[in-house]
Design a protein around this motif. Structure first.
Motif, PDB file in Angstrom:
ATOM      1  N   ALA A 495       0.832  -1.201   0.000  1.00  0.00           N
ATOM      2  CA  ALA A 495       0.000   0.000   0.000  1.00  0.00           C
ATOM      3  C   ALA A 495       0.867   1.253   0.000  1.00  0.00           C
ATOM      4  O   ALA A 495       0.615   2.205  -0.760  1.00  0.00           O
ATOM      5  CB  ALA A 495      -0.927  -0.016   1.210  1.00  0.00           C
ATOM      6  N   GLU A 496       1.891   1.254   0.841  1.00  0.00           N
ATOM      7  CA  GLU A 496       2.755   2.435   0.940  1.00  0.00           C
ATOM      8  C   GLU A 496       3.492   2.706  -0.367  1.00  0.00           C
ATOM      9  O   GLU A 496       3.743   3.857  -0.726  1.00  0.00           O
ATOM     10  CB  GLU A 496       3.738   2.256   2.092  1.00  0.00           C
ATOM     11  CG  GLU A 496       3.051   2.302   3.463  1.00  0.00           C
ATOM     12  CD  GLU A 496       3.967   1.929   4.609  1.00  0.00           C
ATOM     13  OE1 GLU A 496       5.067   1.374   4.331  1.00  0.00           O
ATOM     14  OE2 GLU A 496       3.597   2.173   5.779  1.00  0.00           O
ATOM     15  N   SER A 497       3.804   1.644  -1.099  1.00  0.00           N
ATOM     16  CA  SER A 497       4.488   1.835  -2.380  1.00  0.00           C
ATOM     17  C   SER A 497       3.590   2.522  -3.398  1.00  0.00           C
ATOM     18  O   SER A 497       4.077   3.138  -4.355  1.00  0.00           O
ATOM     19  CB  SER A 497       4.974   0.487  -2.929  1.00  0.00           C
ATOM     20  OG  SER A 497       3.893  -0.275  -3.452  1.00  0.00           O
ATOM     21  N   PHE A 498       2.273   2.424  -3.215  1.00  0.00           N
ATOM     22  CA  PHE A 498       1.310   3.114  -4.076  1.00  0.00           C
ATOM     23  C   PHE A 498       0.980   4.510  -3.542  1.00  0.00           C
ATOM     24  O   PHE A 498       0.181   5.227  -4.148  1.00  0.00           O
ATOM     25  CB  PHE A 498       0.009   2.306  -4.176  1.00  0.00           C
ATOM     26  CG  PHE A 498       0.086   1.110  -5.078  1.00  0.00           C
ATOM     27  CD1 PHE A 498      -0.034   1.244  -6.453  1.00  0.00           C
ATOM     28  CD2 PHE A 498       0.246  -0.167  -4.559  1.00  0.00           C
ATOM     29  CE1 PHE A 498       0.012   0.138  -7.289  1.00  0.00           C
ATOM     30  CE2 PHE A 498       0.293  -1.278  -5.382  1.00  0.00           C
ATOM     31  CZ  PHE A 498       0.189  -1.131  -6.755  1.00  0.00           C
ATOM     32  N   GLY A 499       1.557   4.885  -2.418  1.00  0.00           N
ATOM     33  CA  GLY A 499       1.260   6.168  -1.816  1.00  0.00           C
ATOM     34  C   GLY A 499       0.003   6.171  -0.983  1.00  0.00           C
ATOM     35  O   GLY A 499      -0.630   7.215  -0.777  1.00  0.00           O
TER      36      GLY A 499
END
Length: 553
Positions: A495-499
């Motif tokens: 999720a964090e990699s997608f912002g």
């Protein structure tokens, strides 16, 4: 008169039919259509997969009652949407899919032009309600109006509209703005059928009402009829919330099963009646007419339903109009059973207590229901949590707030559909709950959520398997786990990699404050629930019950 391409005219016709949002991905054959979207300043949501465009349109439609619209290229593009289209067909969602075609000289020639199919309209026509082809630019408004009328007339369902590449790019003079025709009148209700129904209902001592998607707009009428009769009202999936499940007469599927054996009249309102005649009966045996149980009245706008599953009495018409008419005709004839409210209350208590055995699903669902606003939306998935909600694990209080996929059982529908729900309802809370397997079918749409700031709360229960398949293989195939156990990513880092904000919990107690925080943020959030493989109790004994519960259950 205004000079525009036929592709822009398609969009102007869509706008005339009330469209304000399009979910779609542009491509060579449909550039003029997307140019029309730009010129008309429509809300354009661009997913990362064509299938998601159609699911999002379905979520938009299912949660609002309005028509959802998507646009993708022909051939493999429109074929990528067919899982969503058959789901929309199954759950009666009004969805219009706009697409292109090969250049008109190549149509039907099999020459191998870009994205050519042997018979695109014929292929789609076998899946959707109708597949339209616009042959000439001057026919654009007429065919588009037919498509938007078809999607809503009778039993709602998806349609597609295609136009050849060269025709779509052709500039012509159109009357602008294009206008939509008046809506068709609802079918007249047969007065003899109404009179017969009134006679049957007046004689019944323990009637029950069962709602489907065709009753979602009829909440007021159904509630009034139920209150006049002291009749319990239930639903399996699509019809949930027509009568609130905390209303004295609103009850879950499990509670309804406790009253079924004594029921002497079932009134089906816009429902295929899957629950009592398939789930509570023989799921593998087709009956054209009930071979057991109470007398049956079916209210449905689709005459074909009366042939597919024949009732003792069928009333063709709009469910709200029919229920209003029955209520008025029964005002001086109904004699409600005074003991019925106590019987319903006992059934509800018995069912709710029995469902507590389905853990940890019920503990998590209880937290979600506590935090989710009354008018908030819950979108399940084909998962252990999702199956538990079918039978009442998550009470539903308003129509359209429980957005289910229907009988197709389409794994992976939940997350992208929920994005469409949130786009359509930006001021409401929307929660999607998926298993790790189903979520990965549409995981790329995390980027869509981030790019368009779609404030969906996505809960992913990570049990490292296709949970239902694994259980079936454990119980029926000697624990030979073939393809059911999965390696999963770190969903928080993903999720964090997608912002997107990512969180992880491992208990219902930890979920509650986090869910409250995510609702307050109103931003795209993902919450991973860690779960052991094979931990969940099975909800299936409540979906296919062998009989009513005992008092000790």
């Amino acid at each position: 008169m205004k000079k525009m391409t036929a592709g822009e005219a398609m969009i102007e016709s869509a706008v005339a039919n009330g469209v304000d949002t399009v979910f779609g991905i542009p491509g060579a054959q449909i550039y003029p259509l997307f140019d029309g979207i730009y010129k008309h300043n429509l809300n354009l949501i661009v997913p990362r997969h064509e299938q998601s465009a159609a699911y999002m349109a379905m979520g938009y439609a299912k949660s609002t009652g309005k028509t959802g619209t998507f646009a993708v290229v022909p051939g493999p593009g429109i074929l990528n949407t067919t899982a969503a289209l058959c789901t929309a067909m199954g759950n009666c969602s009004p969805v219009v899919g706009l697409t292109g075609q090969v250049p008109s000289p190549f149509l039907g020639q099999g020459r191998g032009h870009l994205h050519e199919l042997k018979d695109q309209a014929g292929t789609l026509g076998s899946i959707v309600k109708e597949a339209f082809h616009i042959d000439k630019a001057e026919d654009t408004a007429t065919v588009m109006n037919q498509a938007y009328a078809s999607v809503r007339s009778g039993r709602p369902g998806p349609v597609t509209v295609e136009m050849c590449w060269d025709i779509m790019a052709t500039e012509s003079d159109f009357v602008s703005p294009l206008s939509a025709p008046a809506l068709e009148a609802l079918p007249a209700i047969n007065p003899d059928s109404l009179a017969s129904a009134v006679d049957m209902i007046a004689k019944a001592r323990k009637p029950m009402i069962m709602c489907g998607a065709g009753a979602l707009h009829a909440s007021e009428a159904v509630t009034a009829l139920a209150e006049l009769l002291n009749a319990p009202v239930t639903a399996f999936r699509s019809g949930r919330g027509v009568v609130a499940e905390d209303h004295p007469l609103g009850l879950s599927a499990v509670a309804a099963r406790q009253l079924w054996d004594d029921c002497d009249l079932l009134i089906g309102v816009g429902s295929r009646l899957e629950m009592p005649y398939l789930r509570w009966g023989n799921y593998m045996q087709y009956e054209r007419k009930p071979g057991r149980g109470p007398q049956l009245i079916r209210i449905d706008i689709d005459p074909a339903q009366m042939e597919i599953f024949a009732p003792d009495l069928g009333i063709i018409g709009d469910s709200a109009q029919v229920c209003h008419a029955l209520h008025d005709l029964l005002l001086d004839k109904a004699t409600p059973n005074p003991d019925r409210l106590d019987e319903i209350a006992r059934a509800k208590t018995l069912a709710w207590n029995a469902l507590q055995s389905v853990q940890p699903q019920m503990a998590y669902l209880d937290v979600i229901r506590q935090v989710l606003p009354r008018n908030g939306f819950y979108v399940p998935e084909l998962s252990q949590m999702g199956f538990t909600t079918w039978v009442g694990g998550l009470p539903v209080y308003q129509p359209r707030t429980y957005v289910e996929g229907g009988y197709q059982g389409t794994l992976g529908f939940g997350f992208p559909t929920a994005l469409g729900v949130k786009v359509a309802n930006p001021d409401k809370t929307v929660v999607s709950v998926s298993g790790d397997g189903g979520f990965m079918f549409g995981v790329q749409e995390l980027m869509t959520a981030a790019e368009f700031n779609i404030g969906l709360i996505s809960i992913v229960v990570n049990n490292h398997c296709y949970g239902n398949v694994r259980r079936d293989q454990e119980m029926g195939f000697g624990g030979r786990f073939s393809g059911s156990e999965l390696k999963t990513p770190d969903f928080v880092k993903l999720a964090e990699s997608f912002g997107i904000r990512g969180y992880r919990v491992d208990s219902p107690q930890a979920l509650k404050p986090l869910l409250e925080k995510c609702i307050a943020l109103d931003q795209p959030c993902l919450i991973e629930i860690q779960s052991e493989r094979g931990l969940e109790s099975s909800p299936w004994p409540f979906i296919h019950p062998q009989g009513p519960l005992s008092a000790e259950s």
